[in-house]
Design a protein around this motif. Structure first.
Motif, PDB file in Angstrom:
ATOM      1  N   VAL A  40       0.980  -1.143   0.147  1.00 42.65           N
ATOM      2  CA  VAL A  40       0.154  -0.499  -0.111  1.00 42.65           C
ATOM      3  C   VAL A  40       0.810   1.415   0.080  1.00 42.65           C
ATOM      4  O   VAL A  40       0.506   2.670  -0.480  1.00 42.65           O
ATOM      5  CB  VAL A  40      -1.016  -0.268   1.469  1.00 42.65           C
ATOM      6  CG1 VAL A  40      -1.772   1.350   1.192  1.00 42.65           C
ATOM      7  CG2 VAL A  40      -2.605  -1.070   0.600  1.00 42.65           C
ATOM      8  N   GLY A  54       2.304   1.893  -3.618  1.00 47.91           N
ATOM      9  CA  GLY A  54       1.056   2.752  -4.292  1.00 47.91           C
ATOM     10  C   GLY A  54       0.783   3.974  -3.896  1.00 47.91           C
ATOM     11  O   GLY A  54       0.536   4.481  -4.659  1.00 47.91           O
ATOM     12  N   THR A  71      -3.853  -1.600  -6.255  1.00 45.91           N
ATOM     13  CA  THR A  71      -2.393  -1.173  -5.600  1.00 45.91           C
ATOM     14  C   THR A  71      -2.298  -3.180  -5.949  1.00 45.91           C
ATOM     15  O   THR A  71      -1.028  -2.911  -6.885  1.00 45.91           O
ATOM     16  CB  THR A  71      -2.433  -1.725  -4.060  1.00 45.91           C
ATOM     17  OG1 THR A  71      -3.061  -0.699  -3.576  1.00 45.91           O
ATOM     18  CG2 THR A  71      -0.903  -2.097  -3.527  1.00 45.91           C
TER      19      THR A  71
END
Length: 126
Positions: free
Chosen positions: A15, A18, A56
């Motif tokens: 995460v 991203g 993601t």
């Protein structure tokens, strides 16, 4: 093989990648630019990262420097014993193997969740 660096991204690191996290970006860049650097994305962690931040999984899977790790039988057995699929698959991927005799670091943006686990943690959340 002692000069090789192996890093497994947990769902929080994916995460963070991203979202433009500089530490994860550097790890991924090194894996693409330097021989002996490897970054892995366990599929169960990839699913959890995509649930936390949609898109993601596609982002991580599209990066050629990242090796996506399948949920093979040994990994599935490890996941069956774990409390969460993402953490269990990540921890399994970080264990020593013939290709990674010293195991791998777990890159995470939430190092506290790995307290007491048998993994070497790389905090990318700073």
């Amino acid at each position: 093989m002692s000069d090789h660096v192996h890093v497994v991204l947990d769902d929080t690191a994916m995460v963070a990648a991203g979202q433009g996290n500089i530490m994860t970006s550097r790890l991924i860049h090194r894996a693409s630019a330097e021989q002996g650097w490897y970054v892995y994305a366990p599929t169960c962690a990839l699913v959890e990262a995509d649930r936390a931040r949609p898109g993601t999984a596609e982002h991580i899977a599209a990066l050629p420097a990242i090796v996506v790790l399948d949920l093979d039988l040994p990994a599935a057995l490890a996941v069956a014993r774990g409390s969460t699929w993402a953490m269990a698959h990540t921890q399994h991927a970080a264990q020593p193997t013939a290709d990674r005799p010293n195991g791998a670091f777990v890159a995470t943006a939430a190092p506290g969740r790995w307290a007491g686990q048998t993994v070497r943690v790389l905090d990318v959340g700073r």
